[in-house]
Scaffold this motif. Structure first.
Motif, short mmCIF file in Angstrom:
data_model
loop_
_atom_site.label_atom_id
_atom_site.label_comp_id
_atom_site.label_asym_id
_atom_site.label_seq_id
_atom_site.Cartn_x
_atom_site.Cartn_y
_atom_site.Cartn_z
N GLU A 284 -23.64 -28.32 -34.07
CA GLU A 284 -23.76 -28.52 -32.72
C GLU A 284 -25.07 -28.55 -32.14
O GLU A 284 -25.16 -28.75 -30.95
N PHE A 285 -26.01 -28.53 -32.89
CA PHE A 285 -27.34 -28.50 -32.45
C PHE A 285 -28.12 -29.78 -32.66
O PHE A 285 -29.39 -29.90 -32.70
N VAL A 286 -27.29 -30.68 -33.27
CA VAL A 286 -28.05 -32.11 -33.80
C VAL A 286 -28.73 -32.47 -32.44
O VAL A 286 -30.12 -32.72 -32.64
N ASN A 287 -28.28 -32.75 -31.27
CA ASN A 287 -29.17 -33.44 -30.33
C ASN A 287 -30.49 -32.55 -30.01
O ASN A 287 -31.55 -32.93 -29.72
N TYR A 288 -30.23 -31.30 -29.99
CA TYR A 288 -31.44 -30.42 -29.45
C TYR A 288 -32.47 -30.56 -30.65
O TYR A 288 -33.65 -30.69 -30.16
N ILE A 289 -32.06 -30.40 -31.83
CA ILE A 289 -32.82 -30.28 -33.06
C ILE A 289 -33.55 -31.67 -33.16
O ILE A 289 -34.92 -31.67 -33.40
N LYS A 290 -32.93 -33.01 -33.04
CA LYS A 290 -33.43 -33.88 -33.18
C LYS A 290 -34.58 -34.48 -32.12
O LYS A 290 -35.63 -35.10 -32.58
N ASN A 291 -34.29 -34.14 -30.92
CA ASN A 291 -35.16 -34.27 -29.82
C ASN A 291 -36.25 -33.13 -29.60
O ASN A 291 -37.13 -33.38 -28.39
N THR A 292 -36.26 -31.95 -30.38
CA THR A 292 -37.25 -31.10 -30.14
C THR A 292 -37.97 -30.83 -31.47
O THR A 292 -37.55 -30.72 -32.60
#
Length: 181
Positions: free
Chosen positions: A118-126
């Motif tokens: 569920e945190f793919v987008n956050y982790i990918k962009n941070t």
């Protein structure tokens, strides 16, 4: 998305991903061409279970995965016979961010951060400040462990059969794409 929503996601992802992190290890021999496919900040998905060890003595293979995770399950609590391997298991599917690819001589360490889907987008962009600390710790340990003799249990046939595969890719070098879910 509002600033408040972004802040909530950031706080949830940070707590879920970084609190209680430990480093786990998985050694294997991979062709240089497969190792070269791993790129910093890349997100990879492992479709199967990820077998890892809490032990990290010397490296007798050409590749070590150093996995920062707070999601590994100590299998010795279920089966005491596997304690000799420091056997821990990360559930399937599992998601990782490549934090570092570090080569010393003919040995390479790929440092991965394990996180929930569920945190793919956050982790990918941070890039979190803790990521740099994980890389620093993993590199320091790698440099130190390269001078040590490998743990004999991690080179027994049963363990080698469980850990001979790359993480997040097929034996033929095709990544399991987390964005095709």
């Amino acid at each position: 998305m509002s600033y408040e929503d972004e802040l909530k996601i950031s706080e949830a992802a940070t707590k879920d991903t970084y609190v209680g992190l430990l480093l786990y290890y998985r050694d294997c021999d991979l062709y240089a061409g497969l190792i070269a496919k791993y790129k910093i900040n890349q997100i990879v998905k492992e479709k199967g279970l990820t077998d890892v060890s809490s032990f990290a003595e010397g490296l007798g293979k050409n590749l070590r995965f150093a996995i920062a995770s707070n999601k590994a399950v100590d299998m010795a609590k279920i089966n005491p016979d596997v304690a000799k391997y420091g056997f821990n298991l990360i559930k399937q599917p599992s998601y990782y961010k490549v934090l570092d690819v570090y080569t010393v001589g003919d040995k390479t360490q790929i440092t991965l951060l394990n996180f929930n889907v569920e945190f793919v987008n956050y982790i990918k962009n941070t890039t979190h400040s803790i990521d740099k600390e994980i890389v620093k710790l993993a590199r320091n340990r790698f440099d130190r462990y390269l001078k040590m003799k490998p743990n004999e249990f991690l080179y027994d046939g049963n363990w080698l059969a469980r850990t001979k595969f790359p993480i997040g890719m097929s034996d033929y070098g095709l990544f399991f794409n987390p964005e095709n879910e």
